[in-house]
Design a protein around this motif. Structure first.
Motif, PDB file in Angstrom:
ATOM      1  N   GLN A 177     -40.231   1.161 -20.396  1.00  0.00           N
ATOM      2  CA  GLN A 177     -39.681   1.261 -21.741  1.00  0.00           C
ATOM      3  C   GLN A 177     -38.995   2.609 -21.949  1.00  0.00           C
ATOM      4  OE1 GLN A 177     -39.681  -1.312 -24.255  1.00  0.00           O
ATOM      5  NE2 GLN A 177     -38.102   0.126 -24.925  1.00  0.00           N
ATOM      6  N   SER A 178     -39.538   3.656 -21.326  1.00  0.00           N
ATOM      7  CA  SER A 178     -38.919   4.976 -21.426  1.00  0.00           C
ATOM      8  C   SER A 178     -37.517   4.965 -20.823  1.00  0.00           C
ATOM      9  CB  SER A 178     -39.792   6.022 -20.728  1.00  0.00           C
ATOM     10  OG  SER A 178     -39.146   7.273 -20.713  1.00  0.00           O
ATOM     11  N   ASN A 179     -37.371   4.321 -19.651  1.00  0.00           N
ATOM     12  CA  ASN A 179     -36.061   4.246 -19.021  1.00  0.00           C
ATOM     13  C   ASN A 179     -35.090   3.419 -19.851  1.00  0.00           C
ATOM     14  OD1 ASN A 179     -36.708   5.814 -16.824  1.00  0.00           O
ATOM     15  ND2 ASN A 179     -37.373   4.100 -15.574  1.00  0.00           N
ATOM     16  N   ILE A 180     -35.600   2.334 -20.427  1.00  0.00           N
ATOM     17  CA  ILE A 180     -34.769   1.508 -21.295  1.00  0.00           C
ATOM     18  C   ILE A 180     -34.295   2.323 -22.493  1.00  0.00           C
ATOM     19  CG2 ILE A 180     -34.769  -0.507 -22.828  1.00  0.00           C
ATOM     20  CD1 ILE A 180     -36.855  -1.732 -20.831  1.00  0.00           C
ATOM     21  N   ASP A 181     -35.223   3.087 -23.087  1.00  0.00           N
ATOM     22  CA  ASP A 181     -34.866   3.906 -24.261  1.00  0.00           C
ATOM     23  C   ASP A 181     -33.792   4.929 -23.923  1.00  0.00           C
ATOM     24  OD1 ASP A 181     -36.703   2.486 -25.728  1.00  0.00           O
ATOM     25  OD2 ASP A 181     -38.270   4.021 -25.630  1.00  0.00           O
ATOM     26  N   LYS A 182     -33.868   5.511 -22.713  1.00  0.00           N
ATOM     27  CA  LYS A 182     -32.848   6.485 -22.304  1.00  0.00           C
ATOM     28  C   LYS A 182     -31.475   5.832 -22.238  1.00  0.00           C
ATOM     29  CE  LYS A 182     -35.950   9.322 -19.440  1.00  0.00           C
ATOM     30  NZ  LYS A 182     -36.288   9.692 -18.053  1.00  0.00           N
ATOM     31  N   ALA A 183     -31.433   4.626 -21.650  1.00  0.00           N
ATOM     32  CA  ALA A 183     -30.160   3.922 -21.523  1.00  0.00           C
ATOM     33  C   ALA A 183     -29.612   3.524 -22.887  1.00  0.00           C
ATOM     34  CB  ALA A 183     -30.337   2.681 -20.640  1.00  0.00           C
ATOM     35  N   VAL A 184     -30.505   3.098 -23.774  1.00  0.00           N
ATOM     36  CA  VAL A 184     -30.105   2.733 -25.133  1.00  0.00           C
ATOM     37  C   VAL A 184     -29.523   3.936 -25.868  1.00  0.00           C
ATOM     38  CG1 VAL A 184     -31.033   2.113 -27.411  1.00  0.00           C
ATOM     39  CG2 VAL A 184     -31.661   0.768 -25.388  1.00  0.00           C
ATOM     40  N   GLU A 185     -30.161   5.102 -25.695  1.00  0.00           N
ATOM     41  CA  GLU A 185     -29.722   6.303 -26.399  1.00  0.00           C
ATOM     42  C   GLU A 185     -28.308   6.711 -25.986  1.00  0.00           C
ATOM     43  OE1 GLU A 185     -29.512   9.411 -28.964  1.00  0.00           O
ATOM     44  OE2 GLU A 185     -30.904   7.725 -28.919  1.00  0.00           O
ATOM     45  N   VAL A 186     -27.945   6.450 -24.715  1.00  0.00           N
ATOM     46  CA  VAL A 186     -26.589   6.767 -24.262  1.00  0.00           C
ATOM     47  C   VAL A 186     -25.561   6.030 -25.124  1.00  0.00           C
ATOM     48  CG1 VAL A 186     -24.941   6.466 -22.370  1.00  0.00           C
ATOM     49  CG2 VAL A 186     -27.236   7.319 -21.890  1.00  0.00           C
ATOM     50  N   ILE A 187     -25.767   4.735 -25.330  1.00  0.00           N
ATOM     51  CA  ILE A 187     -24.814   3.958 -26.124  1.00  0.00           C
ATOM     52  C   ILE A 187     -24.847   4.360 -27.589  1.00  0.00           C
ATOM     53  CG2 ILE A 187     -24.268   1.633 -26.966  1.00  0.00           C
ATOM     54  CD1 ILE A 187     -24.962   0.548 -24.267  1.00  0.00           C
ATOM     55  N   ASN A 188     -26.055   4.522 -28.136  1.00  0.00           N
ATOM     56  CA  ASN A 188     -26.151   4.859 -29.559  1.00  0.00           C
ATOM     57  C   ASN A 188     -25.531   6.214 -29.871  1.00  0.00           C
ATOM     58  OD1 ASN A 188     -27.340   2.522 -30.610  1.00  0.00           O
ATOM     59  ND2 ASN A 188     -29.391   3.192 -30.058  1.00  0.00           N
ATOM     60  N   SER A 189     -25.701   7.194 -28.963  1.00  0.00           N
ATOM     61  CA  SER A 189     -25.189   8.538 -29.240  1.00  0.00           C
ATOM     62  C   SER A 189     -23.720   8.686 -28.861  1.00  0.00           C
ATOM     63  CB  SER A 189     -26.035   9.591 -28.513  1.00  0.00           C
ATOM     64  OG  SER A 189     -25.984   9.394 -27.114  1.00  0.00           O
ATOM     65  N   LEU A 190     -23.296   8.108 -27.728  1.00  0.00           N
ATOM     66  CA  LEU A 190     -21.920   8.284 -27.261  1.00  0.00           C
ATOM     67  C   LEU A 190     -20.943   7.308 -27.892  1.00  0.00           C
ATOM     68  CD1 LEU A 190     -22.287   8.928 -23.417  1.00  0.00           C
ATOM     69  CD2 LEU A 190     -21.948  10.593 -25.235  1.00  0.00           C
ATOM     70  N   CYS A 191     -21.410   6.092 -28.174  1.00  0.00           N
ATOM     71  CA  CYS A 191     -20.486   5.032 -28.583  1.00  0.00           C
ATOM     72  C   CYS A 191     -20.639   4.601 -30.037  1.00  0.00           C
ATOM     73  CB  CYS A 191     -20.683   3.802 -27.682  1.00  0.00           C
ATOM     74  SG  CYS A 191     -20.547   4.144 -25.914  1.00  0.00           S
ATOM     75  N   LEU A 192     -21.873   4.443 -30.498  1.00  0.00           N
ATOM     76  CA  LEU A 192     -22.102   3.806 -31.794  1.00  0.00           C
ATOM     77  C   LEU A 192     -22.404   4.779 -32.921  1.00  0.00           C
ATOM     78  CD1 LEU A 192     -24.213   0.713 -30.650  1.00  0.00           C
ATOM     79  CD2 LEU A 192     -21.758   0.853 -31.071  1.00  0.00           C
ATOM     80  N   SER A 193     -22.483   6.074 -32.622  1.00  0.00           N
ATOM     81  CA  SER A 193     -22.761   7.055 -33.668  1.00  0.00           C
ATOM     82  C   SER A 193     -21.686   7.004 -34.750  1.00  0.00           C
ATOM     83  CB  SER A 193     -22.818   8.468 -33.059  1.00  0.00           C
ATOM     84  OG  SER A 193     -23.045   9.433 -34.062  1.00  0.00           O
ATOM     85  N   GLY A 194     -22.121   6.839 -35.999  1.00  0.00           N
ATOM     86  CA  GLY A 194     -21.183   6.766 -37.111  1.00  0.00           C
ATOM     87  C   GLY A 194     -20.585   5.394 -37.339  1.00  0.00           C
ATOM     88  N   SER A 195     -20.948   4.411 -36.493  1.00  0.00           N
ATOM     89  CA  SER A 195     -20.418   3.061 -36.670  1.00  0.00           C
ATOM     90  C   SER A 195     -21.382   2.228 -37.519  1.00  0.00           C
ATOM     91  CB  SER A 195     -20.226   2.378 -35.309  1.00  0.00           C
ATOM     92  OG  SER A 195     -21.478   1.962 -34.773  1.00  0.00           O
ATOM     93  N   GLU A 196     -21.068   0.963 -37.669  1.00  0.00           N
ATOM     94  CA  GLU A 196     -21.899   0.061 -38.460  1.00  0.00           C
ATOM     95  C   GLU A 196     -22.942  -0.660 -37.610  1.00  0.00           C
ATOM     96  OE1 GLU A 196     -19.046  -2.508 -40.297  1.00  0.00           O
ATOM     97  OE2 GLU A 196     -18.705  -1.140 -41.967  1.00  0.00           O
ATOM     98  N   TYR A 197     -23.102  -0.216 -36.347  1.00  0.00           N
ATOM     99  CA  TYR A 197     -24.014  -0.903 -35.444  1.00  0.00           C
ATOM    100  C   TYR A 197     -24.888   0.079 -34.683  1.00  0.00           C
ATOM    101  CZ  TYR A 197     -21.095  -4.960 -36.303  1.00  0.00           C
ATOM    102  OH  TYR A 197     -20.415  -5.978 -36.915  1.00  0.00           O
ATOM    103  N   LYS A 198     -26.024  -0.404 -34.201  1.00  0.00           N
ATOM    104  CA  LYS A 198     -26.842   0.317 -33.241  1.00  0.00           C
ATOM    105  C   LYS A 198     -27.388  -0.702 -32.255  1.00  0.00           C
ATOM    106  CE  LYS A 198     -30.968   1.681 -34.020  1.00  0.00           C
ATOM    107  NZ  LYS A 198     -32.189   2.363 -34.509  1.00  0.00           N
TER     108      LYS A 198
END
Length: 237
Positions: free
Chosen positions: A27-48
């Motif tokens: 789950q820790s590895n999954i969370d790291k991968a998720v954070e990449v998208i949320n911080s690099l791509c989806l920050s400030g958007s209408e999605y997470k």
């Protein structure tokens, strides 16, 4: 409306339907991968995006109605293009392309086995992507995608990518301390091209039709090196 779909993921033509591991480390590895998208791509958007060890990848709408949310599941299989239609819910093209490019990291984490996941995103460890069947998935193009890794001795690393439109494709290498050998293969694992590459060098351009392709990388003269591989595919118009 909240939509649930099953994502079918295949690597090198091999169907993955095995049980997913449920340790805290996974789950820790999954969370790291998720954070990449949320911080690099989806920050400030209408999605997470969110993911769990059961194999679910959820794109959550932050709208009060929750309209447009979608859940994919990686337990059953069929290629990266399964993502393409679902991600059209993200209207912004730049955000959508960024998400597409990094989504493979979440899939990798979800499908990781115990002896692989501890080396996830760790360039000092030898990668586990050491065969066509275990090739690391880079996503689908046309687009540009980059990945960093490390190779030494007789080890080889394999990458797989999906082409969705007739395109001109090339790949380039950066941040090398020693040269690498690289080969380009079709889905049937027929060699299309091969050569050796130094810092900043690039392959020939190849016209490619829709389908899956592989890149095989090894250390030239067995000399260890980190590298950054960039693949560029421009739609042929």
């Amino acid at each position: 409306m909240f939509v649930i779909r099953v994502l079918i993921v295949s690597f090198g033509g091999i169907l993955f339907s095995s049980a997913l591991y449920t340790s805290a480390g996974d789950q820790s590895n999954i969370d790291k991968a998720v954070e990449v998208i949320n911080s690099l791509c989806l920050s400030g958007s209408e999605y997470k995006v969110d993911a769990d060890v059961q194999g679910n990848i959820t794109f959550k709408s932050l709208k009060p109605s929750g309209s447009g949310s979608v859940t994919l599941n990686v337990r059953e299989a069929n290629g990266a293009t399964a993502f393409q239609e679902d991600l059209r819910l993200i209207a912004d093209e730049n955000i959508r392309e960024c998400t597409q490019k990094h989504l493979g990291k979440i899939v990798d984490a979800l499908l990781a086995s115990p002896d692989v996941h501890n080396s996830y995103m760790n360039l000092s460890s030898l990668p586990a992507y050491n065969s066509f069947a275990n090739a690391k998935y880079l996503g689908y193009l046309p687009q540009q995608v980059s990945v960093k890794s490390f190779v030494e001795g007789e080890n080889k690393i394999y990458y797989r990518l999906s082409i969705t439109k007739p395109s001109m494709l090339r790949f380039e290498f950066f941040k090398l301390s020693n040269m690498v050998d690289a080969s380009f293969y079709s889905m049937k694992r027929t060699k299309i091209d091969s050569g050796f590459y130094g810092n900043g060098s690039r392959s020939k351009e190849h016209f490619v039709m829709p389908g899956d392709y592989y890149i095989e990388i090894s250390a030239r003269n067995k000399k260890a090196t980190a590298f950054q591989l960039t693949v560029v595919a421009n739609e042929d118009v």
